[in-house]
Structures are given as C-alpha cells and as structure tokens.
Design a protein around this motif. Structure first.
Motif, PDB file in Angstrom:
ATOM      1  N   UNK A   1       0.791  -1.294  -0.083  1.00 40.05           N
ATOM      2  CA  UNK A   1       0.057   0.139  -0.019  1.00 40.05           C
ATOM      3  C   UNK A   1       0.898   1.106  -0.028  1.00 40.05           C
TER       4      UNK A   1
ATOM      5  N   UNK B   1      -7.041  -0.130 -10.554  1.00 38.87           N
ATOM      6  CA  UNK B   1      -7.667   0.892  -9.846  1.00 38.87           C
ATOM      7  C   UNK B   1      -8.456   1.658 -10.919  1.00 38.87           C
TER       8      UNK B   1
ATOM      9  N   UNK C   1      -7.444   2.818  -2.752  1.00 37.89           N
ATOM     10  CA  UNK C   1      -5.819   2.723  -2.472  1.00 37.89           C
ATOM     11  C   UNK C   1      -5.257   1.789  -1.449  1.00 37.89           C
ATOM     12  N   UNK C   2      -6.119   1.666  -0.133  1.00 36.44           N
ATOM     13  CA  UNK C   2      -5.429   0.828   0.648  1.00 36.44           C
ATOM     14  C   UNK C   2      -6.159  -0.414   0.787  1.00 36.44           C
TER      15      UNK C   2
ATOM     16  N   UNK D   1       4.027   1.344  -1.832  1.00 33.30           N
ATOM     17  CA  UNK D   1       4.835   1.573  -3.053  1.00 33.30           C
ATOM     18  C   UNK D   1       3.716   1.836  -3.930  1.00 33.30           C
ATOM     19  N   UNK D   2       2.464   1.465  -3.791  1.00 35.66           N
ATOM     20  CA  UNK D   2       1.553   1.642  -4.664  1.00 35.66           C
ATOM     21  C   UNK D   2       0.941   3.021  -4.794  1.00 35.66           C
ATOM     22  N   UNK D   3       1.103   3.854  -3.682  1.00 35.09           N
ATOM     23  CA  UNK D   3       0.726   5.164  -3.277  1.00 35.09           C
ATOM     24  C   UNK D   3       1.537   6.118  -3.171  1.00 35.09           C
TER      25      UNK D   3
ATOM     26  N   UNK E   1      -2.726  -2.218  -8.101  1.00 36.49           N
ATOM     27  CA  UNK E   1      -2.882  -0.642  -8.652  1.00 36.49           C
ATOM     28  C   UNK E   1      -3.181  -0.714  -9.870  1.00 36.49           C
TER      29      UNK E   1
END
Ligand SMILES: Nc1ncnc2c1ncn2[C@@H]1O[C@H](COP(=O)(O)OP(=O)(O)O)[C@@H](O)[C@H]1O
Ligand SMILES: [Mg+2]
Lengths: 298, 224
Positions: free
Chosen positions: A3, B114, B105-106, A5-7, B111
């Motif tokens: 969560x 999304x 996102x969490x 690295x993806x963000x 990803x």
C-alpha cells in the motif's frame, strides 16, 4: 508494504497539498528552522575548526619570529642560521612572503581565488623555528633578545587560548543542538497538528473508509520531513558559503593557522545538519500526530 | 451478517438514541431503515461502523462483535463496507476519478486495476462524462453518484447509505434509490436509511426497519 509503494505518488501529492493549505505558517516555520540550523552549523563549524587547531598545534612546538621592517633578506637568512646555535632549537628557516601565500593557497584549496582580491601579497615573511617541546619558554627568551626581532609568536599561548575557546564551543555546540532541536521539534509538531486540524474532515473520511493509520499519517510525516529537510538544505548551503568567507577572513591575519580542509569541514557540518533535520522532521511529525485529537464523526 | 440483541445507545449527554433494538440482516438483503428525523437512524449506522459502541445489548457485524472490537479489526471491518455518507464526504480539489480511486488505495486491489475499476463504477452511476471534473464543481445529485461509485468500487459486503435522498428533488431522489436498490447482490447487502418513505419501491425490499424515538416500531413489510 504494497500500500506504500503503490501510493508513493499519492503521498507526495497529499504532502504538497498539506503544505500548500497553510502556506504562510509553513513559510514562517521554514524560515525559523533554517535560521536555527544555520546558527547551529556555524557553532559546530567553529568548534570543528578549533578542535583541529588544538590537534595540530599540540603536535608541533614551533615559534614564528617576525623581524622588524628594517631587516633585509640577507639578515633574515643570517639570523635563521644563527638561531640554530641556540639550545633547544631543532630547525630554523625563513618562510618568504611567497611561501606564506602558497601555504594559504593550499589550505584554501578551491577557495583560494579569494586571495586574488588582494592587490599585493598580504603575508609577510618570518622565520619558522622548530623547538624542543619542553624548551619553548627559554628559546623564546633567547630569540627575543635579538635586536631585529620585532615579535615572537608562540603556539603554546595560542594553543591554550584555542583550547579554552574549543571547550566553550563544545559547550555552545551542545547547547545549540539541544536548543535548535527543541525549537524544531516544537515548530514541526505544531505545524503538523495544525495541518491535521485543517485536514480533519478528510482524515475522518479516510478512517471511516477503513484506511490504515500509516496511510492517513504518512503525508503528514512527509510534510514535516520536507520542512526540516528544506531548512537543513538551505542552512547547509548558507554554511558552505559562510565557511568560505570565514576561511578567507581567518587566514589573512593569521597565516599559520592550521584549519581543517574546507571541503571536509563543510561536508561534516552538512552531514550533521541533514541528519539532524531528518531525525527532527520525523520525530516532530510523529509528536504532532500523536498529540492530535482523534475523533470520528458521520 | 448483522445481528442486534437488545441493542442500546446512550450518548454521554444522556440522550437515548436507540433503546433495546433487535434485528437481523442476512447477506444479500436490501433493507430500509425508516423513521422521522431524530429517531436514531444515523445512530444505528454509527454503531454498525464502530463509530460508537453499544452502551447495552449486543451487536455483531460481519462476524465482529461491535461491543469488543479493537481499532485494527474495526479498520478491517470497514474495508468490507461501502459507506455513502449523508454529507457524502468527497474530497474537494480532487477529480471525480481520484475520489473514487481513493476508496481503493489501501485495499488489497492491485494498482493496475484501480483506474479500470473506477471507470467502470463511474459508468455504472452514469457519470462517465464527469470523470475529470473536480468534486466541488458537481451538483449534489452528481456528488451523490460519485459517493456511490466510491462505495461500490470497493466491492463491499455491505453498502450503507444514510439519507441518500436528503438534498435531492423528487426525480433525482427516485433515481438514486433505484441505483442503490440495484446494488444488492448475492453477497452484498444494502442498507438505506431515509425518512422519505413515499419514495421507496417496496416490491424490492427484503426488510423495513422502522424506528421511532429509538424504538423499533415495525419490522415486516406488511406492517409497514
Ligand atoms: N453525538 C451526539 N450526542 C448526543 N446526542 C446525539 C448525538 N448524535 C445524535 N444525538 C441525538 O440522538 C437522537 C438520534 O439522532 P440520529 O441518530 O442522528 O437520528 P436520525 O439519523 O434518525 O435523524 C437525536 O435525539 C439526536 O439529537
Ligand atoms: Mg440521520
């Protein structure tokens, strides 16, 4: 953590938004942090300089003999020669104006171009005398008795003084680290608390959607870090500039002064300031987050 | 999936918002909670989401006891919910797409998916043409749809909408309720609170829970 690295992009965007939201107080705190770090790095630099001086001067018992204006070159060399007969003197040689200048250029390294601002060589020639450590006092007396001797500079005196200064600087340095550290912590944690307050609705929404704490907190930690790091960077640049100026100022009146290489000094203080700014940014943000009220509402 | 036994909620100031409520909601049900303003509908939702803790009685939501749930489990529980808040709680300064993606996102959703998932959800709520508009520039009805898209994109087990018709005219209100009704699936329950009972298409509804002053009044469709 996936969560994170993806963000990464999201976190930095959030950080930027948080910083933008409260522009004025962020700019003011950035200024105070920069000032605190800058003062701190000045104190630390001078402390490092005096420590180096003590170290170098401790190793050599040396006196510099300055002759009166009337003495010409040949009498300088004669005198240097005759010093060798005095008991306790190991070596004695004339350091010409040109050599004094050259030494300084070596000390200054890249910064030596400041010396080109002088119209003529600012250094004077002197006789450099290596002395048995225990006999400095008697040698000084004998040398001073010479007619043409205008002034004898004894490193021992300087050494004692520098030692005192160095101790004072160590004290001040510690004091400044504590003071600048505390001030930065207070500023950052306050700023972060303010940011959290301004963003309380968004935080509430994220928590209601099941966002983990780190996800909510990270942009705030980052914004604290950005502030201290920016302050640290600007302070480091200012230090680099000031140390350069200071070296030029210091070396002119005291040519024999054993300064640590300027690059090394700047690198060490920069490392200290940046390390401190990371540490203080992180802990200040975490303090701010910890001390914020957590309340959920619909 | 949701069971309440003699569930009560009293606020610190002494207000009794819910008084010994009993209810049972199964997976895949469409449930309306109705009652006049101030009757305790939002309070019930606060309990379901773990914002408030029961002051008496038991409440179990998706196998978690809400009487004892800790912060971490509450976080996980909420990740299975798709809330549509009465105040919507969209993030201003962000596009519609960003708002919907923020709901994911969490979550354990890769990803790469999304954007596709968010676009699909926005298509479902008929907002494809507003995907890059900023949240604050939308009408209330459009915002409501974004909030619904943010909820369904999470593929929740439980969709909760609190007074979704509150700020809408009749036509938009009916459209939104229709949309919400259609979200019920085999494993997705939909709970909707409203005081506008005349807008409900009661054929589709599995359960009406009617509250008045914190008390359950009627439970079955017939009584309603
Ligand atoms: N945080 C609170 N503190 C005290 N009383 C509250 C609080 N929230 C709601 N109430 C009261 O609880 C009752 C139920 O409110 P609410 O659940 O919001 O009703 P509804 O959503 O059906 O309109 C009302 O009397 C309301 O004033
Ligand atoms: Mg309500």
């Amino acid at each position: 953590m996936k969560a994170i690295t993806a963000n990464i992009g999201y976190f930095f965007k959030e950080t930027f938004t948080i910083l933008k939201l409260n522009k004025l107080s962020n700019i003011l705190s950035l200024l105070s942090i920069t000032l605190a770090f800058f003062l701190l790095s000045l104190v630390v630099s001078t402390w490092l300089i005096s420590t180096e001086m003590v170290e170098v001067l401790q190793q050599e018992a040396e006196i510099n003999v300055f002759l009166s204006e009337e003495a010409d070159d040949s009498s300088r060399y004669e005198m240097a020669e005759s010093f060798l007969e005095i008991e306790g003197i190991q070596a004695s040689r004339v350091v010409t104006e040109a050599e004094a200048l050259e030494r300084m250029e070596n000390i200054l390294g890249e910064e030596s171009e400041v010396l080109t601002y002088f119209d003529e060589n600012p250094f004077e020639s002197f006789v450099e005398v290596k002395v048995d450590f225990e006999q400095v006092e008697t040698v000084k007396e004998s040398v001073s008795a010479y007619e043409d001797v205008r002034y004898v500079r004894d490193h021992q005196e300087v050494l004692d003084q520098i030692r005192n200064i160095s101790a004072l600087q160590r004290f001040l340095g510690t004091l400044f680290i504590v003071a600048a550290g505390t001030a930065t912590l207070v500023i950052i944690s306050h700023i972060i608390r303010q940011g959290i307050y301004h963003n309380r609705q968004q935080i509430n929404t994220l928590l209601l959607l099941g966002a983990p704490n780190f996800f909510v907190a990270l942009p705030f930690v980052l914004s604290g870090l950005v502030l201290t790091l920016a302050g640290g960077l600007v302070a480091s640049l200012l230090t680099r500039f000031t140390v350069g100026l200071g070296y030029a100022q210091l070396v002119t009146p005291i040519p024999f002064i054993p300064l640590p290489p300027q690059e090394l000094l700047v690198r060490n203080t920069t490392a200290l300031i940046l390390g401190l700014s990371i540490f203080l940014g992180l802990s200040g943000s975490i303090m701010g987050i910890r001390s914020s009220r957590k309340e959920e509402s619909l | 999936m949701i069971t309440a036994k003699n569930l009560s909620l009293q606020y610190p100031d002494g207000t009794i918002a819910l008084n010994e409520i009993n209810l049972h909601i199964k997976a895949g049900e469409l449930v309306y909670i109705t009652g006049p303003s101030g009757s305790g509908k939002t309070s019930l939702i606060k309990l379901l989401m773990g914002i408030e803790k029961p002051t008496a009685g038991q409440l179990e939501v998706l196998s978690h006891s809400m009487n004892r749930i800790d912060v971490k489990n509450r976080m996980f529980l909420r990740q299975y919910m798709g809330p549509v808040f009465q105040e919507l709680k969209l993030i201003n300064g962000r596009t519609v797409l960003d708002n919907v993606i923020l709901g994911m996102r969490f979550l354990p959703i890769p990803k790469q998916q999304w954007k596709t998932l968010a676009t699909d959800a926005l298509e479902k709520v008929k907002l494809s043409h507003k995907i890059l508009s900023y949240a604050e520039n939308l009408s209330w009805g459009e915002k409501q749809r974004v909030a619904i898209a943010r909820a369904i994109v999470r593929r929740p087990s439980l969709i909760i909408a609190d007074e979704p018709t509150g700020n809408l005219d009749r036509k938009n209100a009916i459209n939104i309720l229709e949309l919400l009704n259609s979200l019920r699936q085999e494993n997705t329950s939909v709970i909707i609170t409203t005081h506008a009972t005349h807008l409900i298409d009661s054929k589709l509804v599995d359960q009406f829970i009617q509250i008045a002053a914190g008390q359950l009044e009627a439970k079955s469709m017939e009584e309603f």
